[in-house]
Design a protein around this motif. Structure first.
Motif, PDB file in Angstrom:
ATOM      1  N   GLU A 162     -64.995 -86.468 -47.262  1.00  0.00           N
ATOM      2  CA  GLU A 162     -64.749 -85.969 -45.909  1.00  0.00           C
ATOM      3  C   GLU A 162     -63.347 -86.326 -45.438  1.00  0.00           C
ATOM      4  O   GLU A 162     -63.071 -86.382 -44.235  1.00  0.00           O
ATOM      5  N   ARG A 164     -59.352 -86.052 -44.642  1.00  0.00           N
ATOM      6  CA  ARG A 164     -58.622 -85.036 -43.874  1.00  0.00           C
ATOM      7  C   ARG A 164     -57.212 -84.848 -44.419  1.00  0.00           C
ATOM      8  O   ARG A 164     -56.574 -85.810 -44.872  1.00  0.00           O
ATOM      9  N   THR A 200     -60.790 -81.356 -42.794  1.00  0.00           N
ATOM     10  CA  THR A 200     -61.522 -81.641 -44.013  1.00  0.00           C
ATOM     11  C   THR A 200     -61.593 -80.362 -44.830  1.00  0.00           C
ATOM     12  O   THR A 200     -61.386 -79.256 -44.311  1.00  0.00           O
ATOM     13  N   ASN A 253     -57.746 -90.417 -47.164  1.00  0.00           N
ATOM     14  CA  ASN A 253     -56.924 -90.218 -45.956  1.00  0.00           C
ATOM     15  C   ASN A 253     -55.545 -90.866 -46.058  1.00  0.00           C
ATOM     16  O   ASN A 253     -55.031 -91.420 -45.081  1.00  0.00           O
TER      17      ASN A 253
END
Length: 288
Positions: A162, A164, A200, A253
């Motif tokens: 998940e 980004r 995402t 991330n």
């Protein structure tokens, strides 16, 4: 008598390496619009350039005042990025090149044993004015790149979790490159280039599914499962690991914060992913 304006670059010749690639083929017309002469180089084009064939370098550089450099870090196998770029940059300066713009990646950690910013020091030390571009992943990976076949098949499996990513439009990257190649004020700058917001993969694929009215899904998969799947499709094991670790940068991330660089350099906001999706869908790129 004709007076030369600040936006007239008719006395400038730019060598664009990777002239048929995602950023290079977008950069060429931008430079031409400002009057510059452009030599778009590639391995098979009229202006030949091959990193593995140094005998193609000198001819490609003939008459060039500035160079847009794209290296070969994203190909299978090992490549001495710093050594090759240093040799090329030194030759370019000897040939009269005074300005270089180097496309790298917004990934500073080693992935799959490779440094995606390995060539930066070579350009910075060659004696020419230099600017480094470090973009996030391109929008265009979805419609003309590595994700297209999966989207046409209806499912994109990736080990991105998940995480980004502020995906960026290759058009914006090309516009920043054009500014750095033709305008003063960009020497010695390292520009991290992103889109306006981080998404995402699930959000990105949902946007494409809505725009196409198709059932397209993002499927998070395990890191090793992804490597094993690629190897099953005859991808070299070292390159499969490289791709998995590159995607893992998104999962973790690592570069998820958007930057304001496009706005600062171009005086406008970067293109939003939703606008890109609407345009690409209108061209039928994801239609079956």
């Amino acid at each position: 008598m004709t007076t030369k304006t600040d936006d007239d670059h008719s006395d400038t010749t730019v060598l664009v390496l990777g002239g048929t690639g995602k950023t290079g083929r977008r950069l060429v017309p931008l430079l031409q619009d400002h009057g510059a002469s452009v030599r778009a180089a590639s391995r098979r084009g009229p202006v030949r350039f091959d990193w593995d064939r140094p005998n193609t370098w000198e001819r490609a550089l003939e008459g060039a005042d500035a160079v847009y450099l794209v290296d070969a870090q994203d190909r299978p196998g090992q490549w001495d990025a710093e050594g090759c770029i240093r040799a090329f940059a030194d030759l370019a300066v000897d040939q009269g090149v005074r300005r270089m713009v180097l496309l790298q990646a917004r990934v500073t950690e080693r992935v799959g044993g490779k440094s995606l910013i390995a060539g930066e020091r070579a350009v910075q030390e060659c004696g020419a004015e230099w600017t480094v571009l470090r973009p996030n992943w391109f929008f265009q990976n979805f419609d003309e790149g590595v994700f297209l076949d999966c989207l046409l098949a209806g499912e994109l499996p990736l080990p991105a979790g998940e995480g980004r990513e502020p995906f960026v439009d290759a058009e914006d990257v090309a516009a920043v490159a054009a500014a750095a190649l033709l305008q003063d004020g960009h020497a010695g700058e390292t520009y991290e280039l992103s889109g306006p917001r981080a998404l995402t993969f699930g959000e990105a694929i949902t946007s494409i599914a809505h725009a196409t009215n198709r059932d397209i899904r993002y499927s998070p998969v395990g890191h090793q499962d992804y490597v094993d799947e690629l190897v099953c499709y005859d991808v070299a094991a070292d390159y499969a690991l490289f791709l998995a670790e590159l995607v893992a940068q998104i999962r973790d991330n690592k570069n998820s914060a958007p930057t304001d660089t496009v706005r600062r350099v171009l005086g406008r906001e970067p293109r939003d992913f939703e606008d890109y999706v609407k345009d690409a869908a209108s061209r039928g790129v994801w239609d079956l």
